[in-house]
Design an enzyme around this catalytic site. Sequence first.
Site, PDB file in Angstrom:
ATOM      1  N   SER A  66     -32.442   3.593  12.845  1.00 50.05           N
ATOM      2  CA  SER A  66     -32.825   4.555  11.691  1.00 50.05           C
ATOM      3  C   SER A  66     -32.707   3.234  10.380  1.00 50.05           C
ATOM      4  O   SER A  66     -33.793   3.372   9.582  1.00 50.05           O
ATOM      5  CB  SER A  66     -32.089   5.357  11.371  1.00 50.05           C
ATOM      6  OG  SER A  66     -31.887   6.180  10.367  1.00 50.05           O
TER       7      SER A  66
ATOM      8  N   ASP B 243     -38.607   8.096  11.105  1.00 45.60           N
ATOM      9  CA  ASP B 243     -37.107   8.290  10.761  1.00 45.60           C
ATOM     10  C   ASP B 243     -36.925   9.754  10.196  1.00 45.60           C
ATOM     11  O   ASP B 243     -35.757  10.235  10.662  1.00 45.60           O
ATOM     12  CB  ASP B 243     -36.584   7.215   9.886  1.00 45.60           C
ATOM     13  CG  ASP B 243     -35.255   7.321   9.679  1.00 45.60           C
ATOM     14  OD1 ASP B 243     -34.352   7.340  10.637  1.00 45.60           O
ATOM     15  OD2 ASP B 243     -34.963   7.413   8.388  1.00 45.60           O
TER      16      ASP B 243
ATOM     17  N   HIS C  60     -28.511  -3.084   1.725  1.00 40.34           N
ATOM     18  CA  HIS C  60     -28.404  -1.517   1.959  1.00 40.34           C
ATOM     19  C   HIS C  60     -26.931  -1.386   2.169  1.00 40.34           C
ATOM     20  O   HIS C  60     -26.354  -2.284   3.093  1.00 40.34           O
ATOM     21  CB  HIS C  60     -29.182  -1.490   3.414  1.00 40.34           C
ATOM     22  CG  HIS C  60     -29.286  -0.187   3.765  1.00 40.34           C
ATOM     23  ND1 HIS C  60     -30.090   0.721   3.593  1.00 40.34           N
ATOM     24  CD2 HIS C  60     -28.433   0.252   4.831  1.00 40.34           C
ATOM     25  CE1 HIS C  60     -29.802   1.858   4.076  1.00 40.34           C
ATOM     26  NE2 HIS C  60     -28.733   1.722   4.813  1.00 40.34           N
TER      27      HIS C  60
ATOM     28  N   LYS D  35     -36.129   0.956   8.482  1.00 37.85           N
ATOM     29  CA  LYS D  35     -36.491   0.827   6.778  1.00 37.85           C
ATOM     30  C   LYS D  35     -36.399  -0.470   6.441  1.00 37.85           C
ATOM     31  O   LYS D  35     -37.079  -0.759   5.438  1.00 37.85           O
ATOM     32  CB  LYS D  35     -35.672   1.931   6.335  1.00 37.85           C
ATOM     33  CG  LYS D  35     -36.165   3.585   6.749  1.00 37.85           C
ATOM     34  CD  LYS D  35     -35.141   4.529   6.233  1.00 37.85           C
ATOM     35  CE  LYS D  35     -33.827   4.643   6.935  1.00 37.85           C
ATOM     36  NZ  LYS D  35     -33.061   5.607   6.743  1.00 37.85           N
TER      37      LYS D  35
ATOM     38  N   ARG E 106     -31.707  14.850  14.764  1.00 38.49           N
ATOM     39  CA  ARG E 106     -30.297  14.364  14.834  1.00 38.49           C
ATOM     40  C   ARG E 106     -29.219  15.215  14.014  1.00 38.49           C
ATOM     41  O   ARG E 106     -28.305  15.515  14.594  1.00 38.49           O
ATOM     42  CB  ARG E 106     -30.138  13.092  14.496  1.00 38.49           C
ATOM     43  CG  ARG E 106     -30.830  11.932  15.457  1.00 38.49           C
ATOM     44  CD  ARG E 106     -30.829  10.521  14.888  1.00 38.49           C
ATOM     45  NE  ARG E 106     -29.926   9.880  14.633  1.00 38.49           N
ATOM     46  CZ  ARG E 106     -29.524   8.997  13.452  1.00 38.49           C
ATOM     47  NH1 ARG E 106     -30.630   8.650  12.929  1.00 38.49           N
ATOM     48  NH2 ARG E 106     -28.398   8.424  13.435  1.00 38.49           N
TER      49      ARG E 106
HETATM   50  N1  URA Z   1     -28.326   5.989   7.171  1.00 38.76           N
HETATM   51  C1  URA Z   1     -29.695   5.931   7.753  1.00 38.76           C
HETATM   52  O1  URA Z   1     -30.553   5.451   7.246  1.00 38.76           O
HETATM   53  N2  URA Z   1     -29.669   6.222   8.970  1.00 38.76           N
HETATM   54  C2  URA Z   1     -28.867   6.735   9.876  1.00 38.76           C
HETATM   55  O2  URA Z   1     -29.012   7.184  10.676  1.00 38.76           O
HETATM   56  C3  URA Z   1     -27.473   6.967   9.309  1.00 38.76           C
HETATM   57  C4  URA Z   1     -27.336   6.260   7.910  1.00 38.76           C
END
Ligand code: URA
Length: 434
Positions: free
Chosen positions: A183, A161, A82, A187, A168
């Site tokens: 966040s 999320d 990621h 995932k 946010r």
């Molecule tokens: N990437 C994400 O998935 N969430 C965030 O809050 C910031 C970057």
Amino acid sequence: MRIVDLIEKKREKEELTKDEIHFLLNEYLKGNVPDYQMSAFLMAVYFNDMTKSELFEFTSLMRDSGDVIKFEKINKFLVDKHSTGGVGDKVTVVLAPILAALGFGTAKLSGKGLGHTGGTIDKFEAIEGFRFSNTSDELVKIARKTGIGLMGYSDKIVPLDKKLYSLRDVTATVPSIPLIASSIMSKKLAIQSDVIILDVKVGDGAFMKDINHAKELAKRMIEIGVGAARKVKVVLSNMDEPLGYSIGNANEIIESIETLKGNGAKDVKEVVYTIAALALKAKGEIKELEEGYKKIDEVVNSGLALSKLKEFINESGGNGNLVNDYSILPAAKEKLEIFSKNNGYVAKIKTEEIGKAAMIIGAGRAKKEDKIDHSVGIKIFKKVGDKVEKGEKLAEIYYNDEKNVKNSKEMILDAYVLETKKIKEQKVVLEIIE
Ligand code: URA
């Protein structure tokens, strides 16, 4: 239990219990907590942080708000890589086929670009006919066959999320380390994998503008992963200049293919090789990262990695022959060359500015709903440390629509900061945390 008391507790820097966090998030998910109360809570977190145990509970609950994807009957060591988001970041497009050629499976959710940053989904969707799996059955089928399991985010995975991120976004609470960590990690925990490798970008074009914040984010994400009994490794990589030379979608696919043919930019190669070597080490195939580079070179030089990309494109509905025929990819009609107005050495490239210069000609989105043009983009010809003569080419813009091209050009010129003294070449991999 009352939500207002939980907000007050966070405001007063007291630790919330597991039950309190469960109550807050479950009620929010059910629609029983108004956005104004959740906004106040998020702002309290922004200022007062979360403790390790609060963050773990918060993240676990986010994961549990939706489906968890299991890669059944895939007899491969699964890697979930990621990136926290950058400009010209084509690492997944190059890395996934290399990992497949090395015998790994990639198992990851990919995102769309937003703002100045690009997204892997958009890059692959530049390929006509290409369709991302949107069910876990389809994902597992393609992953079993090709070793590459990439899936777009869906409403079924970590729906909380999506809800929290939208809130946010409009309450100035995106740049909060615990909120970003939860966040991202919610995932990651929603996908079964054997190792999670996080590429935390640092610099002008990244969320984390300095190394200390990036290290803190890495530490918090590792803590969450360890709490969930997952193996997490982190690469901190430089985003003080675009990665590679191309910024866009179709053009980044071409640069990725060239990298798989051994002609890639040094920085792209360094990030990809580091992550692939970390995967080899996590699997126990090597002891030192350097041992991995030889193995990776072998699958690149033999063409095996490129053939994996071709196979993945074919299986996903695209025409894999494009790896040898770029005319299959969409191309912009017009090109504008940009020349330097001064002599000097490139001291800095304002990377966010370059990302925005690509976005405004249609390569990215200002808002989630915006449509993008996969054929447009920017190619830069000079990187940090390079010597530039007055009149020498700095960049090219590929576009279809005149609108905003002039602005884009001005932004690129402004992004290049030249100095008279030679600047040291930038390091790309700044640190590895294992
Ligand atoms: N990437 C994400 O998935 N969430 C965030 O809050 C910031 C970057």
